[in-house]
Design an enzyme around this catalytic site. Structure first.
Site, PDB file in Angstrom:
ATOM      1  N   GLU A 243       0.819  -1.204   0.000  1.00 24.61           N
ATOM      2  CA  GLU A 243       0.000   0.000   0.000  1.00 24.61           C
ATOM      3  C   GLU A 243       0.855   1.258   0.000  1.00 24.61           C
ATOM      4  O   GLU A 243       0.601   2.195  -0.761  1.00 24.61           O
ATOM      5  CB  GLU A 243      -0.939   0.003   1.211  1.00 24.61           C
ATOM      6  CG  GLU A 243      -1.846   1.225   1.246  1.00 24.61           C
ATOM      7  CD  GLU A 243      -2.924   1.137   2.316  1.00 24.61           C
ATOM      8  OE1 GLU A 243      -3.885   0.378   2.121  1.00 24.61           O
ATOM      9  OE2 GLU A 243      -2.790   1.819   3.352  1.00 24.61           O
ATOM     10  N   ARG A 269      -5.250  33.284 -17.623  1.00 25.15           N
ATOM     11  CA  ARG A 269      -5.661  34.334 -16.690  1.00 25.15           C
ATOM     12  C   ARG A 269      -4.766  35.566 -16.832  1.00 25.15           C
ATOM     13  O   ARG A 269      -3.532  35.454 -16.818  1.00 25.15           O
ATOM     14  CB  ARG A 269      -5.574  33.784 -15.261  1.00 25.15           C
ATOM     15  CG  ARG A 269      -5.831  34.805 -14.161  1.00 25.15           C
ATOM     16  CD  ARG A 269      -7.269  35.213 -14.085  1.00 25.15           C
ATOM     17  NE  ARG A 269      -7.539  35.926 -12.830  1.00 25.15           N
ATOM     18  CZ  ARG A 269      -8.615  36.652 -12.618  1.00 25.15           C
ATOM     19  NH1 ARG A 269      -9.545  36.764 -13.571  1.00 25.15           N
ATOM     20  NH2 ARG A 269      -8.795  37.242 -11.465  1.00 25.15           N
ATOM     21  N   GLN A 280       6.995  36.107 -11.998  1.00 21.23           N
ATOM     22  CA  GLN A 280       7.836  35.100 -11.353  1.00 21.23           C
ATOM     23  C   GLN A 280       7.182  34.511 -10.112  1.00 21.23           C
ATOM     24  O   GLN A 280       7.383  33.332  -9.789  1.00 21.23           O
ATOM     25  CB  GLN A 280       9.192  35.708 -10.969  1.00 21.23           C
ATOM     26  CG  GLN A 280      10.142  35.876 -12.140  1.00 21.23           C
ATOM     27  CD  GLN A 280      11.542  36.258 -11.684  1.00 21.23           C
ATOM     28  OE1 GLN A 280      11.762  36.553 -10.511  1.00 21.23           O
ATOM     29  NE2 GLN A 280      12.480  36.256 -12.616  1.00 21.23           N
TER      30      GLN A 280
END
Length: 379
Positions: A243, A269, A280
């Site tokens: 797992e 955007r 940046q």
């Protein structure tokens, strides 16, 4: 050292991704509904996802740890509902794997093919109210009765429990034997004395129903014992290695999908007359997301490769588990920040953050993993 995938691996992963995206490219409606979960498991079984590392003779894929992880990564990338991906992976790795490796011949025919196909859903019932990471504090008991056992006790948290057909559980069979006094069982949930609780309300991973499991004078025939009596602790650790190594590949897939969404958003955007990706403060944050993703991916692939090679892998698995879980939380936090107010809305990046937070808890907390790493260093 070859870091590339074979054509067979690429084709297998591409096929899973395409099929998964077509089915679960959007979060499921009523993801906390048992009928929705059962239908999704049947579909996952048709895609081979519920039996990736199970033997071919029972309908499984016969895959090793690395190939299983690659497939689960494709599942996580294509499935918008990380909870569903988690439910399938937990069923396979924490439950079907120990059944595969330790079940009796008599019960193998009853359980394994149905687990591989998704007809049966399995729950891993280990955690108790007073025994989370401290397995030695377990209070569920298994006492010998005739040719079988009788179980009494309650497990506080078991993924898939409300819809489970099979419960993989652990109980104290010899209180004086310590580590060697725990036994493991894989038992049908319709046995007398088994009660499955309703779904727990959780912060995230809502597509994976979790609940309590109560055993009250539950008679368990001998064939549902996994391995030998007293081998439960070793069997649990065996299942946890699978797992910890493979399940977290679903988060690699989620982060791949997330990174693509963030890049597309930052390219579209505009603020102050520029694409936000030109700032940046945004572009460097996205670069950091990629760095964390690819670093965690390399550690996970290495851990799975070591498992397949039969080499020492305990510390490598712990390192990969920490790296993936912490990257998932950090990247999801950054994604919310980059999306801004939209990321805080339901259906934005907030669901990825909620689904990522518990990754540092289950399968052994980050603190437990660091203990394993320190022990490997001789500390």
């Amino acid at each position: 050292m070859d870091f590339g995938l074979s054509p067979e691996q690429r084709d297998r992963c591409d096929s899973i991704f395409d099929e998964v995206r077509a089915r679960w490219g959007q979060r499921l409606e009523c993801a906390d509904d048992p009928d929705t979960t059962r239908a999704a498991f049947r579909e996952a079984g048709q895609l081979g996802l519920t039996g990736l590392c199970l033997p071919r003779d029972v309908g499984g894929g016969g895959l090793g740890a690395l190939d299983t992880s690659l497939c689960l990564q494709a599942l996580g990338r294509g499935c918008a509902d990380t909870g569903l991906a988690f439910a399938v992976a937990a069923h396979l790795l924490a439950c079907a794997v120990p059944v595969r490796d330790f079940v009796s011949e008599k019960a193998r025919g009853e359980l394994l093919a149905r687990l591989a196909s998704g007809e049966f859903i399995a729950a891993n019932a280990m955690t108790e109210d007073g025994a989370g990471s401290d397995v030695s504090a377990m209070r569920t008991v298994a006492r010998r009765s005739g040719s079988g056992f009788v179980l009494d006790g309650e497990k506080s948290w078991a993924s898939n429990a409300p819809v489970a057909d099979v419960v993989v559980t652990y109980a104290v069979s010899d209180p004086d034997a310590g580590y060697l006094g725990v036994s493991a069982f894989a038992l049908p949930s319709d046995l007398p004395g088994v009660s499955l609780g309703p779904p727990l309300l959780k912060m995230g991973l809502t597509g994976c129903l979790a609940g309590r499991v109560h055993f009250e004078a539950c008679p368990v025939p001998e064939e549902y014992l996994l391995g030998e009596e007293g081998q439960g602790s070793a069997i649990f650790q065996h299942s946890m290695v699978w797992e910890r190594a493979c399940l977290f590949a679903i988060y690699l897939g989620m982060m791949e999908r997330q990174l693509q969404q963030v890049v597309e958003h930052a390219s579209r955007r505009r603020q102050f007359g520029r694409r936000i990706g030109e700032f940046q403060g945004v572009s460097h944050k996205i670069a950091g997301m990629r760095q964390r993703l690819e670093s965690a991916q390399l550690l996970l692939y290495r851990a799975c490769w070591l498992m397949d090679e039969g080499r020492d892998h305990v510390a490598a698995v712990a390192l990969s588990k920490i790296a993936v879980s912490e990257a998932a939380v950090a990247n999801s936090t950054d994604a919310v920040q980059i999306f801004g107010g939209r990321g805080y809305l339901v259906g934005g990046a907030e669901d990825q953050l909620r689904d990522s937070v518990p990754s540092t808890l289950f399968s052994g907390t980050t603190e437990i993993q660091r203990e394993l790493i320190a022990k490997d260093l001789g500390l």
